[in-house]
Design a protein around this motif. Structure first.
Motif, PDB file in Angstrom:
ATOM      1  N   GLU A  16       0.832  -1.206   0.000  1.00 28.83           N
ATOM      2  CA  GLU A  16       0.000   0.000   0.000  1.00 28.83           C
ATOM      3  C   GLU A  16       0.868   1.259   0.000  1.00 28.83           C
ATOM      4  O   GLU A  16       0.511   2.264  -0.629  1.00 28.83           O
ATOM      5  CB  GLU A  16      -0.931  -0.015   1.208  1.00 28.83           C
ATOM      6  CG  GLU A  16      -2.023  -1.086   1.102  1.00 28.83           C
ATOM      7  CD  GLU A  16      -2.827  -1.237   2.385  1.00 28.83           C
ATOM      8  OE1 GLU A  16      -2.384  -0.656   3.424  1.00 28.83           O
ATOM      9  OE2 GLU A  16      -3.871  -1.912   2.377  1.00 28.83           O
ATOM     10  N   ASN A  21      -1.333  -2.564  -6.578  1.00 29.09           N
ATOM     11  CA  ASN A  21      -2.339  -3.577  -6.295  1.00 29.09           C
ATOM     12  C   ASN A  21      -1.637  -4.932  -6.212  1.00 29.09           C
ATOM     13  O   ASN A  21      -0.428  -5.047  -6.440  1.00 29.09           O
ATOM     14  CB  ASN A  21      -3.457  -3.573  -7.333  1.00 29.09           C
ATOM     15  CG  ASN A  21      -2.930  -3.802  -8.747  1.00 29.09           C
ATOM     16  OD1 ASN A  21      -1.897  -4.452  -8.939  1.00 29.09           O
ATOM     17  ND2 ASN A  21      -3.632  -3.266  -9.748  1.00 29.09           N
ATOM     18  N   GLN A  22      -2.396  -5.957  -5.875  1.00 27.85           N
ATOM     19  CA  GLN A  22      -1.774  -7.268  -5.677  1.00 27.85           C
ATOM     20  C   GLN A  22      -1.158  -7.817  -6.967  1.00 27.85           C
ATOM     21  O   GLN A  22      -0.104  -8.462  -6.930  1.00 27.85           O
ATOM     22  CB  GLN A  22      -2.804  -8.252  -5.112  1.00 27.85           C
ATOM     23  CG  GLN A  22      -3.174  -7.948  -3.662  1.00 27.85           C
ATOM     24  CD  GLN A  22      -4.138  -8.975  -3.105  1.00 27.85           C
ATOM     25  OE1 GLN A  22      -4.915  -9.596  -3.837  1.00 27.85           O
ATOM     26  NE2 GLN A  22      -4.103  -9.148  -1.776  1.00 27.85           N
TER      27      GLN A  22
END
Length: 490
Positions: A16, A21-22
């Motif tokens: 973060e 993003n993942q």
């Protein structure tokens, strides 16, 4: 890796912070999206390869992923939540662990805020100590042991109601030193239907009372005086609970923990007064000029018991020398302090290192005497000696304390320990203070901390044996000399 390492919360925080993003995180690390999801949810441990990749790609410290950091944070949270004066509600181990794992930044922020709060609280208390002494209590809620300690100090450590009850009972039973325990056992059995049995001393418990079965267990191996003290303590709780509760109610103590500690303290007071009846003990003390070891032999009790009793002899019309009493451990912590004098104990922090009570640890078993002067010019004559507790077996726990007993210098002539002292000589006077954080003295080479609320001298061009120099040091010297005795001794 020898142990599985889960880094879910720390990995999510890192992602973060990098605004990824993942999927982007998986691409940066060269692993699958499902592996990132499993890592963040602590479903899989991180491998050494991925851990090294994290350090390389995000230029971070591998220590950020250490389990030890989480354990330290968890330990700090647990300590804070055990402090009921700081945190009003309990938290389970699972809740604290979840806090560390899921929101470690908030956990760390909470610990930081709590530590700053405690420092500010201590700073405020030190300022109150410095300007008002113990006459003005801080508006912060006192801890139970502080509330009970202050109650005894307000009474000059003398509880006349319990003293009279104990003295009358000692006369009725014709208690004799070395032969008290048997008479007290008989009294408990005959009047209160309480049977006394032996308790395994290895358990570390001195006394245990089963009210339902009317059975009192007292540790085996205690001396007659030690057994008698425990028996008398229980006798007070059973036979004189109304008088004890009346004292607590009159003092306005309402907190349940404070009331329990006060009840125990008053029961101990009764026990000491029963073993050392007021009139007999005061007469003996005067006859031997307060010779502590002579009083030990006369009444067959310990050194601390004699010192404690001497600090309570303030009955109207029959007062003994007004003493202060302290018990200090080797780290300088004061675990017992009470006073019928104007001696100023610091409510917070350690005691003055120049005070002879600390020297006692270097000369175990020897009685040391000292003439001490406080910053306001008041002078006290005191003695100090070490005492030991526990032991009896190779691995049995042992305690070591130093006991300090003293009085205002005007009473010193009544003490055998003042013989040979030139009480008026400036060479024999040691300038001490209530504790570094509240002591206004300048130029003290033993000072461990600067006094609360005083700005330090920022210059680095002068260095001396004195650790701390202050701005406006002339004003500080004037402050320290205010109220000093007429001979001007500092």
């Amino acid at each position: 890796m020898n142990r599985k390492l889960f880094i879910g919360a720390r990995l999510r925080r890192l992602r973060e912070q990098a605004r990824l993003n993942q999927a982007a995180m998986a691409a940066r690390l060269g692993i699958s999206l499902s592996y990132v999801c499993q890592l963040e949810n602590n479903q899989r441990p991180v491998s050494a390869t991925v851990l090294l990749k994290l350090v390389e790609v995000f230029d971070c410290d591998v220590g950020e992923f250490s389990e030890d950091q989480g354990k330290r944070l968890l330990g700090e949270l647990q300590a804070l939540f055990r402090d009921r004066s700081l945190v009003g509600e309990d938290a389970t181990q699972a809740q604290l662990l979840r806090m560390v794992e899921q929101v470690p930044e908030l956990a760390a922020a909470f610990v930081g805020l709590a530590q700053r709060h405690l420092r500010l609280q201590d700073e405020y208390a030190q300022m109150v100590d410095r300007f008002y002494g113990e006459q003005l209590p801080t508006p912060l809620a006192p801890l139970p042991h502080e509330e009970v300690r202050d109650f005894f100090n307000r009474r000059n450590n003398h509880i006349d109601t319990l003293d009279a009850l104990a003295e009358a009972l000692a006369q009725e039973l014709a208690l004799q030193p070395g032969e008290r325990a048997a008479r007290l056992r008989d009294l408990l059995r005959q009047r209160h239907r309480i049977e006394v049995t032996a308790l395994d001393a290895a358990a570390g418990v001195l006394r245990r009372f089963d009210a339902r079965r009317r059975r009192l267990q007292v540790a085996a191996g205690l001396t007659d005086a030690q057994q008698s003290f425990q028996l008398a303590t229980q006798l007070a709780l059973v036979a004189h609970h109304d008088a004890i509760d009346a004292e607590i109610d009159t003092a306005g103590i309402v907190d349940a923990q404070s009331r329990a500690l006060a009840r125990q303290g008053l029961a101990h007071y009764f026990a000491g007064a029963l073993l050392l009846p007021y009139g007999d003990f005061l007469a003996a003390a005067r006859a031997v000029r307060y010779d502590l070891e002579a009083l030990q032999r006369r009444f067959a009790v310990g050194f601390e018991t004699v010192c404690h009793r001497l600090s309570t002899l303030q009955r109207s019309g029959a007062r003994g020398v007004p003493f202060y009493l302290v018990r200090v451990d080797q780290a300088g912590n004061i675990s017992k302090r009470q006073s019928a004098t104007a001696f100023h104990f610091a409510r917070h922090g350690g005691a003055c290192p120049l005070w002879h009570v600390h020297d006692a640890f270097t000369r175990p078993g020897e009685i040391l005497a000292q003439v001490a002067e406080m910053p306001d010019g008041s002078r006290f004559f005191g003695i100090a000696r070490t005492i030991g507790r526990g032991g009896g077996a190779y691995l049995a726990p042992r305690k070591l304390f130093a006991i300090g007993l003293g009085c205002e210098l005007s009473h010193a002539r009544h003490l055998v320990y003042a013989d040979g002292f030139d009480l008026a000589s400036p060479r024999n006077v040691v300038p001490i203070g209530p504790g570094c954080r509240v002591c206004p003295r300048t130029g003290c080479v033993q000072r461990a901390f600067p006094p609360a609320g005083r700005p330090l001298e920022a210059g680095v061009d002068v260095e001396s044996l004195v650790s701390y120099r202050f701005e406006n040091e002339a004003d500080e010297l004037a402050y320290a000399s205010r109220g000093n005795s007429a001979d001007g001794l500092k």
